[in-house]
Design an enzyme around this catalytic site. Structure first.
Site, PDB file in Angstrom:
ATOM      1  N   GLY A 110      32.306  36.553  40.796  1.00  0.00           N
ATOM      2  CA  GLY A 110      32.873  36.566  42.026  1.00  0.00           C
ATOM      3  C   GLY A 110      33.191  35.245  43.008  1.00  0.00           C
ATOM      4  O   GLY A 110      33.697  35.472  43.887  1.00  0.00           O
ATOM      5  N   ASP A 220      37.999  46.019  30.383  1.00  0.00           N
ATOM      6  CA  ASP A 220      38.674  45.748  31.705  1.00  0.00           C
ATOM      7  C   ASP A 220      40.052  45.095  31.628  1.00  0.00           C
ATOM      8  O   ASP A 220      40.652  44.496  32.464  1.00  0.00           O
ATOM      9  CB  ASP A 220      37.717  45.291  32.321  1.00  0.00           C
ATOM     10  CG  ASP A 220      37.171  43.726  32.118  1.00  0.00           C
ATOM     11  OD1 ASP A 220      37.637  43.198  31.313  1.00  0.00           O
ATOM     12  OD2 ASP A 220      36.251  43.320  32.785  1.00  0.00           O
TER      13      ASP A 220
END
Length: 251
Positions: A110, A220
């Site tokens: 992130g 994903d």
């Protein structure tokens, strides 16, 4: 838009070239979904302290030095076992080829380039790398961060790394075309411009040959599988060898 970059052989000389293909429409859709997943999953992942991908008893046992891999979840290896993330696979490849380097995974899921900038001094002082692989910026693009901010952060990172006489491998990132031609052009230009400015070793695209290939990515559609990281290490390896050659010459 096809381009080539030098493929660095172990002796540091230029050899054959690596082709970078343009993305097909299907690949573009897959990459867009993948990048969205990167932002979603990356931001929900707690950062961990960097761990050595290969852990010798002490630094003295490592005859050549330490390589630190700095980056986001693509470096951290989100979704794969620790020994299958790219830093661990790189360490295994180096060991197999007779290079005695410890490789430390300093990826934080992130993270943006601003996050990397905020911790670079700690990384340098605490881990004391001889070579640093810098992969950051994907999350900047996903959040629509001004490319000028990305450029300023990378400029600072490169200067700090070089100031400490660390060999740098700068890894580029690219955004898919549907983010808008003006933004994509400005974003994509940041990495090669800074690589040229500082004459640093430069891998143009971290996910070359992996982005847009479902068989090399997790469900994903963005984080590489172990096999995807194997492809990444294969692409990255010549640049790491170039850094090792430069590091040896500087001793």
């Amino acid at each position: 838009m096809s381009e080539t970059v030098p493929k660095i052989q172990r002796n540091g000389k230029k050899g054959s070239t690596i082709k970078h293909r343009t993305w097909s429409p299907i690949a573009n859709v897959l990459v867009t979904l993948a990048l969205a997943a990167l932002l979603l999953h990356g931001c929900n992942t707690e950062p961990e302290l960097p761990q050595p991908a290969v852990a010798p008893d002490n630094r003295a046992a490592v005859s050549e030095g330490i390589i630190v891999a700095v980056g986001d979840s693509l470096t951290a290896g989100l979704g794969v076992d620790e020994d299958q993330a790219y830093p661990a696979q790189l360490a295994a490849k180096l060991m197999e080829d007779g290079f005695a380097f410890q490789v430390v995974n300093a990826g934080v899921s992130g993270e943006t380039s601003s996050g990397a900038r905020s911790r670079i001094e700690w990384i340098i002082s605490s881990l004391q790398p001889d070579i640093l692989i810098l992969e950051t910026g994907a999350n900047d693009g996903l959040r629509g961060v001004d490319p000028d901010v990305l450029a300023a952060n990378l400029d600072h990172l490169i200067r700090e790394i070089k100031k400490n006489n660390i060999q740098l491998v700068l890894v580029g990132m690219r955004m898919p075309p549907n983010l808008g031609p003006r933004y994509v052009q400005a974003f994509d230009a940041v990495y090669p411009q800074l690589a040229a400015k500082y004459q640093t070793i430069f891998m143009p695209f971290f996910l070359d040959g992996v982005a847009g290939h479902p068989e090399l990515n997790q469900p994903d559609n963005m984080h590489p599988t172990a096999l995807g990281y194997q492809r990444i290490v294969k692409n990255l390896y010549p640049y790491v060898l170039q850094a090792i050659t430069a590091q040896r010459r500087s001793e």
